[in-house]
Design a protein around this motif. Structure first.
Motif, mmCIF file in Angstrom:
data_model
loop_
_atom_site.group_PDB
_atom_site.id
_atom_site.type_symbol
_atom_site.label_atom_id
_atom_site.label_comp_id
_atom_site.label_asym_id
_atom_site.label_seq_id
_atom_site.Cartn_x
_atom_site.Cartn_y
_atom_site.Cartn_z
ATOM 1 N N GLY A 19 17.788 82.260 64.363
ATOM 2 C CA GLY A 19 18.260 82.524 65.450
ATOM 3 C C GLY A 19 18.869 81.185 66.220
ATOM 4 N N GLY A 20 19.417 80.159 65.429
ATOM 5 C CA GLY A 20 19.918 78.966 65.876
ATOM 6 C C GLY A 20 21.358 79.112 66.529
ATOM 7 N N GLY A 21 21.897 80.237 66.492
ATOM 8 C CA GLY A 21 23.312 80.304 67.046
ATOM 9 C C GLY A 21 23.398 80.431 68.457
ATOM 10 N N GLU A 22 24.666 80.611 68.975
ATOM 11 C CA GLU A 22 24.446 80.670 70.377
ATOM 12 C C GLU A 22 23.838 81.738 71.027
ATOM 13 O OE1 GLU A 22 28.589 81.359 72.599
ATOM 14 O OE2 GLU A 22 28.975 79.641 71.375
ATOM 15 N N GLU A 23 23.557 82.882 70.477
ATOM 16 C CA GLU A 23 23.142 84.023 71.128
ATOM 17 C C GLU A 23 21.816 84.265 70.281
ATOM 18 O OE1 GLU A 23 25.314 87.530 71.936
ATOM 19 O OE2 GLU A 23 27.082 86.290 71.508
ATOM 20 N N GLY A 24 21.156 83.348 69.850
ATOM 21 C CA GLY A 24 19.728 83.552 68.977
ATOM 22 C C GLY A 24 19.890 84.630 67.918
ATOM 23 N N LEU A 25 18.818 85.168 67.651
ATOM 24 C CA LEU A 25 18.414 86.114 66.655
ATOM 25 C C LEU A 25 19.452 87.225 66.952
ATOM 26 C CD1 LEU A 25 16.953 86.941 64.090
ATOM 27 C CD2 LEU A 25 14.999 87.661 65.459
ATOM 28 N N ARG A 82 31.701 99.950 66.967
ATOM 29 C CA ARG A 82 30.903 99.445 66.049
ATOM 30 C C ARG A 82 29.911 98.436 66.491
ATOM 31 N NH1 ARG A 82 34.328 97.277 63.012
ATOM 32 N NH2 ARG A 82 34.107 95.138 63.711
ATOM 33 N N ILE A 83 30.611 97.439 67.301
ATOM 34 C CA ILE A 83 29.822 96.528 67.696
ATOM 35 C C ILE A 83 28.733 96.659 69.093
ATOM 36 C CG2 ILE A 83 30.219 94.188 69.291
ATOM 37 C CD1 ILE A 83 32.978 93.812 67.939
ATOM 38 N N ALA A 84 29.090 97.611 69.701
ATOM 39 C CA ALA A 84 28.097 98.266 70.741
ATOM 40 C C ALA A 84 26.809 98.636 69.797
ATOM 41 C CB ALA A 84 28.739 99.226 71.523
ATOM 42 N N PHE A 85 27.229 99.648 68.859
ATOM 43 C CA PHE A 85 25.990 99.765 68.073
ATOM 44 C C PHE A 85 25.186 98.874 67.560
ATOM 45 C CE2 PHE A 85 24.078 101.476 64.109
ATOM 46 C CZ PHE A 85 23.484 102.305 64.593
ATOM 47 N N ALA A 86 25.713 98.010 66.782
ATOM 48 C CA ALA A 86 25.271 96.899 66.219
ATOM 49 C C ALA A 86 24.327 96.099 67.278
ATOM 50 C CB ALA A 86 26.173 95.876 65.366
ATOM 51 N N ASP A 87 24.850 95.923 68.512
ATOM 52 C CA ASP A 87 24.401 95.164 69.529
ATOM 53 C C ASP A 87 23.024 95.969 70.109
ATOM 54 O OD1 ASP A 87 24.319 92.874 71.258
ATOM 55 O OD2 ASP A 87 24.655 94.188 73.049
ATOM 56 N N GLY A 88 23.083 97.234 69.935
ATOM 57 C CA GLY A 88 21.971 97.775 70.220
ATOM 58 C C GLY A 88 20.904 97.830 69.325
ATOM 59 N N VAL A 89 21.022 97.896 68.129
ATOM 60 C CA VAL A 89 20.079 97.830 67.349
ATOM 61 C C VAL A 89 19.483 96.337 67.217
ATOM 62 C CG1 VAL A 89 19.902 97.721 64.644
ATOM 63 C CG2 VAL A 89 21.222 99.536 65.428
ATOM 64 N N ALA A 90 20.356 95.414 67.359
ATOM 65 C CA ALA A 90 19.931 93.917 67.338
ATOM 66 C C ALA A 90 18.975 93.754 68.378
ATOM 67 C CB ALA A 90 21.336 93.159 67.618
ATOM 68 N N ALA A 91 18.979 94.322 69.457
ATOM 69 C CA ALA A 91 18.011 94.221 70.717
ATOM 70 C C ALA A 91 16.870 94.743 70.233
ATOM 71 C CB ALA A 91 18.487 95.221 71.939
ATOM 72 N N ILE A 92 16.547 95.723 69.302
ATOM 73 C CA ILE A 92 15.161 96.290 68.979
ATOM 74 C C ILE A 92 14.657 95.871 67.583
ATOM 75 C CG2 ILE A 92 15.143 97.975 70.741
ATOM 76 C CD1 ILE A 92 16.050 99.986 68.105
ATOM 77 N N PHE A 93 15.807 95.089 66.823
ATOM 78 C CA PHE A 93 15.590 94.528 65.505
ATOM 79 C C PHE A 93 14.116 94.066 65.234
ATOM 80 C CE2 PHE A 93 15.416 91.336 62.394
ATOM 81 C CZ PHE A 93 15.803 92.049 61.273
ATOM 82 N N PRO A 94 13.590 92.951 66.043
ATOM 83 C CA PRO A 94 12.381 92.374 65.764
ATOM 84 C C PRO A 94 11.351 93.642 65.632
ATOM 85 C CG PRO A 94 13.482 90.941 67.393
ATOM 86 C CD PRO A 94 14.225 92.441 67.052
ATOM 87 N N GLY A 95 11.253 94.405 66.773
ATOM 88 C CA GLY A 95 10.052 95.422 66.706
ATOM 89 C C GLY A 95 10.399 96.281 65.503
ATOM 90 N N LEU A 96 11.429 96.856 65.148
ATOM 91 C CA LEU A 96 11.762 97.575 63.922
ATOM 92 C C LEU A 96 11.362 96.985 62.712
ATOM 93 C CD1 LEU A 96 15.359 99.268 64.753
ATOM 94 C CD2 LEU A 96 12.905 100.408 64.661
ATOM 95 N N ALA A 97 11.738 95.748 62.483
ATOM 96 C CA ALA A 97 11.561 95.194 61.484
ATOM 97 C C ALA A 97 9.974 94.834 61.197
ATOM 98 C CB ALA A 97 12.212 93.728 61.051
ATOM 99 N N GLY A 98 9.335 94.376 62.179
ATOM 100 C CA GLY A 98 8.025 94.324 62.154
ATOM 101 C C GLY A 98 7.013 95.442 61.856
ATOM 102 N N VAL A 99 7.577 96.575 62.365
ATOM 103 C CA VAL A 99 6.704 97.935 62.286
ATOM 104 C C VAL A 99 6.859 98.620 61.066
ATOM 105 C CG1 VAL A 99 6.785 100.245 62.878
ATOM 106 C CG2 VAL A 99 6.744 98.512 64.938
ATOM 107 N N SER A 100 8.216 98.342 60.454
ATOM 108 C CA SER A 100 8.696 98.782 59.312
ATOM 109 C C SER A 100 8.107 98.156 58.103
ATOM 110 C CB SER A 100 10.115 98.350 58.955
ATOM 111 O OG SER A 100 10.468 98.780 57.415
ATOM 112 N N TRP A 101 7.673 96.660 58.172
ATOM 113 C CA TRP A 101 6.822 95.853 57.352
ATOM 114 C C TRP A 101 5.408 96.354 57.126
ATOM 115 C CZ3 TRP A 101 2.936 92.123 57.734
ATOM 116 C CH2 TRP A 101 2.708 91.568 56.635
ATOM 117 N N MET A 102 5.086 96.488 58.560
ATOM 118 C CA MET A 102 3.767 96.930 58.610
ATOM 119 C C MET A 102 3.276 98.304 57.948
ATOM 120 S SD MET A 102 2.306 95.689 62.422
ATOM 121 C CE MET A 102 0.871 96.475 62.314
#
Length: 195
Positions: free
Chosen positions: A129-135, A160-180
């Motif tokens: 998350g070190g970029g301009e807009e973080g993770l 495409r970019i709008a869809f990717a941005d929408g997924v990126a907004a909830i990515f940490p939660g999705l990734a955490g729940v998927s891993w659990m």
């Protein structure tokens, strides 16, 4: 060679090979990779900590040998390390006053799993998350590149970019729940087989 060592080695080989199926890049390969923890849970829940440590080390060597050191580190961080901690806790027990055995509470295992997922997401955010807009920006850019390669020519880049941005907004939660969920399903499958 003792039977427990042979079973630990077999579990390590099976786990490493299942995890490497992700290299195929197919949906089937992803499913096999998700099930890569079942052999390790089978070894750990039936034989204990030393055999599961042996199995996890062998699986890590296989993954690192074929996929590279980075793949081995990811395997340890997302599979072998957390699995070892869960197996250790799941095997804790004590005698009850009535002579029965009281095992480590399942709710505490789930809470520990949630804590490990949260720590993992913080680590990912610090690493990527070190970029301009973080993770969120990193995830959006990476997902946008993947979608661009998958989409037919002529598709609107803004969609495409709008869809990717929408997924990126909830990515940490999705990734955490998927891993659990992956950890819970794998441990449940192993426990079911052992039962």
């Amino acid at each position: 060679m003792p039977r427990s060592v042979l079973l630990a080695l077999a579990g390590g080989v099976a786990s490493g090979l299942l995890y490497l199926a992700i290299i195929a890049g197919t949906m089937g390969g992803m499913l096999f990779a998700y099930l890569s923890q079942v052999p390790l849970f089978l070894v750990g829940l039936s034989l204990g900590l030393s055999p599961v440590a042996t199995a996890a080390a062998l699986a890590t060597l296989i993954v690192a040998g074929v996929g590279g050191v980075y793949s081995g580190l990811v395997f340890v961080a997302t599979c072998a390390g957390p699995l070892f901690i869960l197996v250790r806790q799941a095997l804790l027990n004590r005698p009850a006053p009535d002579g029965s055995v009281v095992w480590y509470p399942t709710g505490h295992l789930v809470a520990m799993l949630a804590g490990m997922a949260a720590i993992g997401m913080v680590a990912v955010a610090l690493l990527f998350g070190g970029g301009e807009e973080g993770l969120r920006g990193s995830v959006r850019d990476g997902l946008s590149r993947v979608l661009e390669a998958m989409m037919p020519p002529g598709q609107d880049a803004a969609d495409r970019i709008a869809f990717a941005d929408g997924v990126a907004a909830i990515f940490p939660g999705l990734a955490g729940v998927s891993w659990m969920l992956m950890m819970a399903v794998n441990s449940s499958l192993a426990q079911r087989v052992l039962s």
